[in-house]
Design a protein around this motif. Structure first.
Motif, PDB file in Angstrom:
ATOM      1  N   GLU A  52       0.778  -0.858  -2.368  1.00 39.79           N
ATOM      2  CA  GLU A  52      -0.586  -0.491  -1.982  1.00 39.79           C
ATOM      3  C   GLU A  52      -1.528  -1.685  -2.115  1.00 39.79           C
ATOM      4  N   ARG A  53      -1.327  -2.478  -3.164  1.00 41.71           N
ATOM      5  CA  ARG A  53      -2.172  -3.661  -3.336  1.00 41.71           C
ATOM      6  C   ARG A  53      -1.905  -4.685  -2.228  1.00 41.71           C
ATOM      7  N   THR A  54      -0.635  -4.781  -1.798  1.00 44.74           N
ATOM      8  CA  THR A  54      -0.280  -5.713  -0.724  1.00 44.74           C
ATOM      9  C   THR A  54      -0.833  -5.238   0.616  1.00 44.74           C
ATOM     10  N   LEU A  55      -0.804  -3.917   0.862  1.00 46.90           N
ATOM     11  CA  LEU A  55      -1.263  -3.385   2.138  1.00 46.90           C
ATOM     12  C   LEU A  55      -2.765  -3.507   2.307  1.00 46.90           C
ATOM     13  N   GLY A  56      -3.525  -3.196   1.272  1.00 46.00           N
ATOM     14  CA  GLY A  56      -4.983  -3.227   1.376  1.00 46.00           C
ATOM     15  C   GLY A  56      -5.555  -1.819   1.481  1.00 46.00           C
ATOM     16  N   PRO A  57      -6.874  -1.682   1.354  1.00 46.70           N
ATOM     17  CA  PRO A  57      -7.510  -0.351   1.286  1.00 46.70           C
ATOM     18  C   PRO A  57      -7.511   0.423   2.608  1.00 46.70           C
ATOM     19  N   ALA A  58      -7.308  -0.239   3.742  1.00 48.33           N
ATOM     20  CA  ALA A  58      -7.377   0.463   5.032  1.00 48.33           C
ATOM     21  C   ALA A  58      -6.096   1.237   5.350  1.00 48.33           C
ATOM     22  N   TRP A  59      -5.058   1.083   4.517  1.00 47.03           N
ATOM     23  CA  TRP A  59      -3.782   1.729   4.798  1.00 47.03           C
ATOM     24  C   TRP A  59      -3.403   2.660   3.648  1.00 47.03           C
ATOM     25  N   THR A  60      -2.940   3.849   4.003  1.00 51.05           N
ATOM     26  CA  THR A  60      -2.536   4.850   3.013  1.00 51.05           C
ATOM     27  C   THR A  60      -1.015   4.913   2.959  1.00 51.05           C
ATOM     28  N   LEU A  61      -0.467   4.917   1.753  1.00 52.90           N
ATOM     29  CA  LEU A  61       0.984   4.993   1.558  1.00 52.90           C
ATOM     30  C   LEU A  61       1.357   6.419   1.178  1.00 52.90           C
ATOM     31  N   ASN A  62       2.265   7.024   1.939  1.00 54.63           N
ATOM     32  CA  ASN A  62       2.695   8.400   1.708  1.00 54.63           C
ATOM     33  C   ASN A  62       4.195   8.405   1.433  1.00 54.63           C
ATOM     34  N   LEU A  63       4.600   8.865   0.236  1.00 53.81           N
ATOM     35  CA  LEU A  63       6.018   8.892  -0.152  1.00 53.81           C
ATOM     36  C   LEU A  63       6.564  10.308   0.023  1.00 53.81           C
ATOM     37  N   ALA A 105       4.870  -2.602   8.986  1.00 56.93           N
ATOM     38  CA  ALA A 105       4.184  -1.384   9.419  1.00 56.93           C
ATOM     39  C   ALA A 105       2.669  -1.574   9.387  1.00 56.93           C
ATOM     40  N   ARG A 106       2.179  -2.253   8.358  1.00 55.82           N
ATOM     41  CA  ARG A 106       0.732  -2.538   8.282  1.00 55.82           C
ATOM     42  C   ARG A 106       0.285  -3.395   9.461  1.00 55.82           C
ATOM     43  N   ASP A 107       1.066  -4.448   9.778  1.00 58.22           N
ATOM     44  CA  ASP A 107       0.689  -5.350  10.873  1.00 58.22           C
ATOM     45  C   ASP A 107       0.724  -4.640  12.224  1.00 58.22           C
ATOM     46  N   ALA A 108       1.522  -3.566  12.332  1.00 58.40           N
ATOM     47  CA  ALA A 108       1.569  -2.805  13.593  1.00 58.40           C
ATOM     48  C   ALA A 108       0.371  -1.886  13.749  1.00 58.40           C
ATOM     49  N   MET A 109      -0.406  -1.699  12.668  1.00 59.63           N
ATOM     50  CA  MET A 109      -1.613  -0.857  12.710  1.00 59.63           C
ATOM     51  C   MET A 109      -2.796  -1.666  12.188  1.00 59.63           C
ATOM     52  N   PRO A 110      -3.275  -2.640  12.943  1.00 55.48           N
ATOM     53  CA  PRO A 110      -4.327  -3.541  12.438  1.00 55.48           C
ATOM     54  C   PRO A 110      -5.628  -2.828  12.075  1.00 55.48           C
ATOM     55  N   GLN A 111      -5.877  -1.638  12.630  1.00 53.82           N
ATOM     56  CA  GLN A 111      -7.104  -0.903  12.323  1.00 53.82           C
ATOM     57  C   GLN A 111      -6.946   0.016  11.114  1.00 53.82           C
ATOM     58  N   GLY A 112      -5.765   0.025  10.508  1.00 55.91           N
ATOM     59  CA  GLY A 112      -5.513   0.903   9.380  1.00 55.91           C
ATOM     60  C   GLY A 112      -4.747   2.144   9.794  1.00 55.91           C
ATOM     61  N   GLY A 113      -4.282   2.918   8.812  1.00 59.39           N
ATOM     62  CA  GLY A 113      -3.534   4.131   9.108  1.00 59.39           C
ATOM     63  C   GLY A 113      -2.640   4.512   7.948  1.00 59.39           C
ATOM     64  N   THR A 114      -1.743   5.477   8.197  1.00 52.14           N
ATOM     65  CA  THR A 114      -0.839   5.986   7.167  1.00 52.14           C
ATOM     66  C   THR A 114       0.563   5.450   7.390  1.00 52.14           C
ATOM     67  N   ILE A 115       1.146   4.922   6.321  1.00 45.87           N
ATOM     68  CA  ILE A 115       2.528   4.439   6.346  1.00 45.87           C
ATOM     69  C   ILE A 115       3.358   5.389   5.500  1.00 45.87           C
ATOM     70  N   ILE A 116       4.436   5.899   6.075  1.00 44.13           N
ATOM     71  CA  ILE A 116       5.287   6.875   5.389  1.00 44.13           C
ATOM     72  C   ILE A 116       6.574   6.190   4.954  1.00 44.13           C
ATOM     73  N   VAL A 117       6.915   6.350   3.691  1.00 42.92           N
ATOM     74  CA  VAL A 117       8.222   5.917   3.170  1.00 42.92           C
ATOM     75  C   VAL A 117       8.965   7.174   2.750  1.00 42.92           C
ATOM     76  N   SER A 118      10.086   7.448   3.406  1.00 46.22           N
ATOM     77  CA  SER A 118      10.831   8.680   3.120  1.00 46.22           C
ATOM     78  C   SER A 118      12.274   8.349   2.776  1.00 46.22           C
ATOM     79  N   ALA A 119      12.927   9.273   2.083  1.00 44.66           N
ATOM     80  CA  ALA A 119      14.348   9.123   1.739  1.00 44.66           C
ATOM     81  C   ALA A 119      14.994  10.503   1.783  1.00 44.66           C
ATOM     82  N   ARG A 120      16.156  10.561   2.409  1.00 42.82           N
ATOM     83  CA  ARG A 120      16.877  11.826   2.489  1.00 42.82           C
ATOM     84  C   ARG A 120      18.375  11.542   2.507  1.00 42.82           C
ATOM     85  N   LEU A 121      19.146  12.565   2.185  1.00 38.88           N
ATOM     86  CA  LEU A 121      20.597  12.451   2.202  1.00 38.88           C
ATOM     87  C   LEU A 121      21.096  12.600   3.633  1.00 38.88           C
TER      88      LEU A 121
END
Length: 649
Positions: A366-377, A404-420
């Motif tokens: 989150e610190r690397t991404l910056g305040p304009a991007w939200t991280l959703n796990l 993912a951050r660079d693909a959304m220069p105006q900010g947005g939500t980045i999702i990190v998911s894990a499943r079997l």
């Protein structure tokens, strides 16, 4: 052995068909259930390979040599197999079959497979036989037309075939009135300029009495008499034969369509193979460059370390040395990415809890991404551990999040998911059939077009501006995944976003983490001065290794090859330690270690290499030292080797 059965039920099914696939190299014939039914075989034959001799066994003895010759011709280069032949059923019935097939060749024109279609044409052959009988004993209508007349002399059978009222003479207009197509008249009329060059033709008619559509064949002769002519001929019904031909054409079209599909699939497979070979070649080149670059960096880093010790303290000099060392360390990090793409980096496989690892680094991301991007796990509950290198995996997740951050220069939500994930092939990668954890980083940004997506994992390919990316991030992740026994996939739609997925193998219940390396605080640094032999074919690396060892207070002998090292070991029985490079011409480091162990079983050995993989059977007591190494890493390896040699075998 397949058991023939009664074939009588098939004879009534005119036009029934089946397919075959002959594996020429293995001499195995694969057939579908319809082929098995036509040949009178048990249905199990359609699900198991048969000897190719089964193709010929049921063929009528009189037709068998002709068909064998035709098949041999196809395998020798003929373009198409298309033959009518008889087969004899278990009950003794004789049925007619039409076989049509095509031979598939390898890149060097070697026949690989013979595929084709088998059609029951018994009814068609019977119709043709009836026609021959009719020609000799009725069923054929005759006619005679004299140029200039408006009428035609006809037989009673001629009238019956066309559904006309019986009469010895009929108007030309009445006869041609039954035609459904006006491409040519059945009988030419007065002044008709469309006199056929040949009398032989076929016509589609609607019978005059009941309107039934039929096919009529015309055969005969044009007899020229002075300026005029006479047309003498016969007509007969060929409806059954035309229907058989239409069915055969339909099945032939289906076969050609199937062949076209197979060709398209083959072309796709060949393109995938060429791409894989291209990437493998690039990986080999990248790995070689990284290996040589590692050697250069080692010379730079070791020289800087020794130079710092020998220069007097000076803030300006220290800043220059710090800058040089930072540049060398950045170069070392770059080579690690290159080796990761080439699947040759040094990994520590251990049981890793994906949920805990990503959650633990959330604040960093989150610190690397910056305040304009939200991280959703989004993680499934009770996910099993995976086998991975935790440090490299953290770097991969951070790299994907930054992309993912660079693909959304105006900010947005980045999702990190894990499943079997139980089937790796469902993600379009070829993996072993075992469970995997699918770790995905998803954005809803710019996305990639097909061309960019195809090149995204190539080394040094980047869509970022100059100085904003090395182009090694995705290639490093791709190499990391494959080296861990998993895979990496990218799914992207231009304007909608990208999903990057790491597939990591699930750790088995018996797999344990690799023992963590000792930290400097755990190491006792009061070793006595040792007599050490350093071996490396690169003079620059050898010189710096010797300098580092001598700075640690050891006596050092040096050799530029494995053979020279063996001679020095024989001349110095008081040798305490051997440090050797792995990639050397004529004799590798592991080969040297094997020869040394035969005469000096207790001599400690350190193997230095920039690659992660070593040959199978490498002695477990040998201590591995990764390149480029620092003086501290070298000292740790020496202590570990001496301790290992002191322990009982």
């Amino acid at each position: 052995m397949v058991t023939p059965r009664n074939f009588g039920s098939v004879s009534a099914a005119a036009g029934a068909s089946g397919t075959w696939d002959w594996d020429i190299r293995r001499e195995i014939l694969h057939i579908d259930e319809h082929f098995a039914d036509l040949y009178g075989l048990q249905p199990e034959a359609a699900r198991a390979g048969l000897p190719t001799s089964i193709f010929f066994q049921a063929i009528h003895p009189d037709d068998r040599p002709r068909i064998r010759i035709a098949v041999a011709g196809l395998l020798a280069g003929a373009e198409l197999f298309a033959k009518d032949f008889r087969i004899v059923t278990a009950a003794g019935a004789v049925l007619w079959m039409h076989g049509r097939g095509h031979c598939h060749l390898s890149d060097n024109d070697e026949p690989l497979r013979f595929t084709g279609l088998l059609v029951d044409i018994t009814e068609r052959k019977r119709a043709e036989e009836k026609l021959r009988i009719a020609q000799s004993a009725g069923g054929i209508g005759s006619f005679e037309y004299i140029d200039g007349f408006a009428t035609v002399t006809v037989s009673g059978e001629f009238c019956r075939l066309l559904g006309l009222h019986p009469a010895p003479v009929l108007p030309v207009q009445t006869i041609n009135g039954v035609l459904l197509d006006d491409t040519a008249p059945l009988v030419p009329g007065p002044g008709d300029t469309r006199i056929p060059e040949s009398v032989d033709a076929e016509f589609r008619i609607a019978r005059s009495d009941d309107g039934e559509e039929r096919w009529i064949a015309r055969r005969g002769e044009i007899i020229h008499e002075g300026a005029g002519f006479r047309l003498v001929g016969v007509i007969y019904d060929v409806t059954a034969a035309k229907r058989q031909e239409a069915e055969l054409r339909e099945w032939s079209d289906r076969l050609e369509s199937r062949v076209a599909e197979e060709v398209a699939i083959r072309q796709q497979a060949e393109e995938a193979l060429r791409q894989a070979q291209k990437m493998e070649a690039v990986g080999q080149l990248t790995g070689g460059i990284a290996h040589d670059f590692n050697n250069l960096l080692m010379a730079v880093m070791s020289s800087l370390t020794l130079l710092r010790k020998r220069l007097p303290a000076d803030p300006a000099t220290d800043r220059l040395l710090d800058s040089a060392m930072q540049g060398a360390e950045r170069g070392a990090a770059l080579t690690q990415r290159m080796l990761a793409f080439a699947r040759r980096q040094d990994l520590t496989s251990e049981r890793v809890d994906i949920s805990a690892l990503v959650t633990g680094m959330r604040e960093l991301v989150e610190r690397t991404l910056g305040p304009a991007w939200t991280l959703n796990l989004l993680f499934d509950e009770n996910l099993p551990f995976v086998l991975a290198d935790s440090n490299q995996l953290e770097m991969a997740v951070l790299n994907l999040a930054v992309n993912a951050r660079d693909a959304m220069p105006q900010g947005g939500t980045i999702i990190v998911s894990a499943r079997l994930c139980h089937d790796g092939s469902a993600r379009h990668v070829r993996l072993r059939p075992e469970p995997y954890i699918a770790l995905s980083v998803i954005d809803h940004g710019e996305g990639m077009d097909e061309i960019t997506l195809a090149r995204a994992t190539e080394p040094f390919f980047t869509t970022k501006g100059v100085g904003k990316g090395t182009g090694l991030g995705l290639s490093m992740i791709h190499g990391l995944a494959e080296q861990l026994g998993g895979g990496f996939t990218l799914h992207s739609v231009l304007g909608e976003g990208t999903e990057a997925t790491l597939l990591l193998p699930v750790a088995s219940a018996g797999s344990l983490p690799v023992k963590a390396q000792q930290t400097p605080a755990d190491i006792v640094a009061d070793l006595p001065s040792l007599k050490i032999l350093a071996v490396d074919d690169d003079g620059l690396i050898l010189m710096n290794t010797v300098a580092l060892l001598e700075d640690l207070g050891h006596e050092v002998l040096e050799a530029g090859s494995g053979q020279e090292a063996l001679e020095l070991i024989g001349e110095n029985p008081d040798l305490n330690l051997l440090i050797t490079d792995q990639a050397m011409p004529k004799m590798t480091g592991t080969q040297l270690a094997d020869l040394v162990t035969l005469e000096h079983a207790n001599l400690p050995i350190i193997l230095a290499s920039g690659y992660s993989e070593l040959p199978e059977g490498c002695q477990p007591r040998i201590v591995r030292l990764g390149k480029p190494f620092t003086q501290e890493m070298l000292e740790q390896a020496i202590i570990q080797a001496m301790r290992s040699a002191a322990q009982p075998a």
